[in-house]
Design an enzyme around this catalytic site. Structure first.
Site, PDB file in Angstrom:
ATOM      1  N   ASP A 147     -27.135  -4.086 -18.600  1.00 35.77           N
ATOM      2  CA  ASP A 147     -26.716  -5.420 -18.148  1.00 35.77           C
ATOM      3  C   ASP A 147     -27.957  -6.229 -17.775  1.00 35.77           C
ATOM      4  OD1 ASP A 147     -23.627  -6.347 -16.896  1.00 35.77           O
ATOM      5  OD2 ASP A 147     -25.379  -7.609 -16.471  1.00 35.77           O
ATOM      6  N   CYS A 189     -19.028  -4.667 -23.368  1.00 30.12           N
ATOM      7  CA  CYS A 189     -18.313  -5.668 -22.553  1.00 30.12           C
ATOM      8  C   CYS A 189     -19.156  -6.897 -22.243  1.00 30.12           C
ATOM      9  CB  CYS A 189     -17.859  -5.066 -21.231  1.00 30.12           C
ATOM     10  SG  CYS A 189     -16.485  -3.923 -21.385  1.00 30.12           S
ATOM     11  N   TYR A 231     -16.836 -19.626 -28.675  1.00 28.89           N
ATOM     12  CA  TYR A 231     -16.318 -18.383 -28.090  1.00 28.89           C
ATOM     13  C   TYR A 231     -15.335 -17.713 -29.051  1.00 28.89           C
ATOM     14  CZ  TYR A 231     -14.270 -15.277 -24.554  1.00 28.89           C
ATOM     15  OH  TYR A 231     -13.829 -14.173 -23.852  1.00 28.89           O
TER      16      TYR A 231
HETATM   17  N1  LIG Z   1     -11.881 -11.803 -17.906  1.00 33.02           N
HETATM   18  C1  LIG Z   1     -11.060 -12.142 -18.879  1.00 33.02           C
HETATM   19  O1  LIG Z   1      -9.971 -12.650 -18.643  1.00 33.02           O
HETATM   20  C2  LIG Z   1     -11.455 -11.905 -20.310  1.00 33.02           C
HETATM   21  C3  LIG Z   1     -10.527 -12.193 -21.303  1.00 33.02           C
HETATM   22  C4  LIG Z   1     -10.857 -11.966 -22.627  1.00 33.02           C
HETATM   23  C5  LIG Z   1     -12.092 -11.441 -22.955  1.00 33.02           C
HETATM   24  N2  LIG Z   1     -12.987 -11.164 -21.982  1.00 33.02           N
HETATM   25  C6  LIG Z   1     -14.279 -10.619 -22.400  1.00 33.02           C
HETATM   26  O2  LIG Z   1     -14.527  -9.446 -21.660  1.00 33.02           O
HETATM   27  C7  LIG Z   1     -15.931  -9.270 -21.489  1.00 33.02           C
HETATM   28  C8  LIG Z   1     -16.224  -9.080 -20.012  1.00 33.02           C
HETATM   29  O3  LIG Z   1     -15.808 -10.255 -19.328  1.00 33.02           O
HETATM   30  P1  LIG Z   1     -15.709 -10.321 -17.731  1.00 33.02           P
HETATM   31  O4  LIG Z   1     -14.621 -11.266 -17.417  1.00 33.02           O
HETATM   32  O5  LIG Z   1     -15.699  -8.950 -17.202  1.00 33.02           O
HETATM   33  O6  LIG Z   1     -17.084 -11.088 -17.422  1.00 33.02           O
HETATM   34  P2  LIG Z   1     -18.186 -10.844 -16.283  1.00 33.02           P
HETATM   35  O7  LIG Z   1     -19.001 -12.106 -16.297  1.00 33.02           O
HETATM   36  O8  LIG Z   1     -17.571 -10.365 -15.017  1.00 33.02           O
HETATM   37  O9  LIG Z   1     -19.062  -9.662 -16.905  1.00 33.02           O
HETATM   38  C9  LIG Z   1     -19.894  -9.848 -18.003  1.00 33.02           C
HETATM   39  C10 LIG Z   1     -21.175  -9.058 -17.775  1.00 33.02           C
HETATM   40  O10 LIG Z   1     -21.992  -9.215 -18.953  1.00 33.02           O
HETATM   41  C11 LIG Z   1     -23.338  -9.366 -18.532  1.00 33.02           C
HETATM   42  N3  LIG Z   1     -24.094 -10.071 -19.564  1.00 33.02           N
HETATM   43  C12 LIG Z   1     -23.949 -11.356 -19.963  1.00 33.02           C
HETATM   44  N4  LIG Z   1     -24.854 -11.644 -20.918  1.00 33.02           N
HETATM   45  C13 LIG Z   1     -25.572 -10.512 -21.138  1.00 33.02           C
HETATM   46  C14 LIG Z   1     -26.654 -10.176 -22.005  1.00 33.02           C
HETATM   47  N5  LIG Z   1     -27.187 -11.094 -22.846  1.00 33.02           N
HETATM   48  N6  LIG Z   1     -27.145  -8.927 -21.970  1.00 33.02           N
HETATM   49  C15 LIG Z   1     -26.620  -7.999 -21.101  1.00 33.02           C
HETATM   50  N7  LIG Z   1     -25.625  -8.261 -20.255  1.00 33.02           N
HETATM   51  C16 LIG Z   1     -25.097  -9.502 -20.264  1.00 33.02           C
HETATM   52  C17 LIG Z   1     -23.250 -10.155 -17.230  1.00 33.02           C
HETATM   53  O11 LIG Z   1     -24.425  -9.992 -16.449  1.00 33.02           O
HETATM   54  C18 LIG Z   1     -22.004  -9.548 -16.587  1.00 33.02           C
HETATM   55  O12 LIG Z   1     -22.332  -8.453 -15.751  1.00 33.02           O
HETATM   56  C19 LIG Z   1     -16.591 -10.507 -22.106  1.00 33.02           C
HETATM   57  O13 LIG Z   1     -16.998 -10.194 -23.417  1.00 33.02           O
HETATM   58  C20 LIG Z   1     -15.467 -11.532 -22.137  1.00 33.02           C
HETATM   59  O14 LIG Z   1     -15.635 -12.464 -23.171  1.00 33.02           O
HETATM   60  C21 LIG Z   1     -12.702 -11.385 -20.669  1.00 33.02           C
END
Ligand SMILES: NC(=O)c1ccc[n+]([C@@H]2O[C@H](COP(=O)([O-])OP(=O)(O)OC[C@H]3O[C@@H](n4cnc5c(N)ncnc54)[C@H](O)[C@@H]3O)[C@@H](O)[C@H]2O)c1
Length: 253
Positions: A36, A84, A159
């Site tokens: 991360d 993720c 996205y």
């Molecule tokens: N939360 C939702 O409702 C939801 C719905 C659909 C899809 N998603 C997808 O699930 C995944 C996780 O989402 P979340 O809600 O847990 O988000 P979040 O922001 O809580 O977690 C994402 C993590 O990714 C890390 N990150 C971002 N860019 C990075 C990079 N370039 N290199 C390494 N780490 C990086 C961030 O530091 C963070 O810890 C994402 O791909 C998001 O698109 C989330």
């Protein structure tokens, strides 16, 4: 594959869906490496579960290769990869003043979500494909798309394209990796209560939750981790994207 005793990598494991996945994997007896960008949260999560943290930008080939090597020295060959890491600031293609979205804005989302997932999975599989199998298989990759891959809203062009790319590459890569016994799956979550969502006022959270047919609430990240656990455990799951969304179909906006 039985999770216990195997090495696993979770990108974006410092927070949200990745964080819950790290918790589940550690509880199930895996040796978990978090890749991360967020050092503070990543180290805290690794410390909490007895795992390890690697500061990695998933878009950087050198960093990813080095971290996969370092994690292997620490934990042994990684058999499980859960992608993720992701970003998603919404922006319209044409703004209020009539200006087009700068290509760099579109490109940065594609870069982290799509290229980043591919970057880590390709290097993970290259390191794994010649290892001894564990039973029938060598390992499993689980990517995170989104329901936006299918019903992207206004403002989600980049996205949705990035997540659609993840859905699109799942089957061809699963087919290619079949000869190595490495499965490739994708989860497309709906609305989950991660830190981003938790910053919205309770009213807004409730209203979003009510849009979900059943159960009429936001998903719990632990429910995403349950899906990851089920995919790891079921060797017949391969080359497919699973919507995890309580039957929601997103409206145009
Ligand atoms: N939360 C939702 O409702 C939801 C719905 C659909 C899809 N998603 C997808 O699930 C995944 C996780 O989402 P979340 O809600 O847990 O988000 P979040 O922001 O809580 O977690 C994402 C993590 O990714 C890390 N990150 C971002 N860019 C990075 C990079 N370039 N290199 C390494 N780490 C990086 C961030 O530091 C963070 O810890 C994402 O791909 C998001 O698109 C989330």
């Amino acid at each position: 594959m039985n999770i216990k005793g195997h090495a696993a990598i979770v990108t974006g494991g410092a927070s949200g869906l990745g964080g819950a996945t790290v918790d589940m994997l550690a509880r199930s007896g895996a040796k978990v490496a978090i890749f991360d960008l967020n050092e503070e949260l990543g180290k805290a999560k690794a410390h909490a579960v007895g795992g390890s943290f690697f500061k990695v930008n998933v878009t950087n080939e050198t960093e990813v290769e080095a971290a996969i090597r370092a994690a292997e020295e620490l934990n042994g060959k990684a058999r499980i990869l859960v992608n993720c890491a992701g970003i998603g600031p919404p922006k319209k293609v044409i703004d209020r003043e009539g200006n087009p979205l700068p290509l760099a804005d579109f490109s940065s989302i594609i870069s982290v979500n799509l290229l980043g997932s591919f970057n880590v999975l390709s290097k993970f599989a290259a390191a794994l494909h010649t290892a001894d199998p564990v039973g029938e298989e060598r390992g499993v990759v689980i990517n995170t798309a989104s329901v936006a891959a299918f019903d992207g809203q206004i403002g989600q062009a980049a996205y949705a394209a990035s997540k659609g790319g993840i859905v699109g590459m799942t089957l061809p890569i699963a087919r290619e990796f079949a000869r190595y016994g490495i499965r490739v799956m994708t989860i497309a979550p709906g609305l989950f209560l991660t830190p981003l969502m938790a910053t919205l006022p309770q009213e807004a959270q409730d209203s979003l939750g009510k849009q979900v047919p059943f159960p009429p609430r936001l998903g719990d990240p632990a429910e995403f981790a349950n899906m990851v656990e089920a995919i790891i455990g079921n060797v017949m799951l391969n080359g497919e994207t699973i919507r995890l969304d309580g039957a929601i179909r997103m409206a145009p906006k």
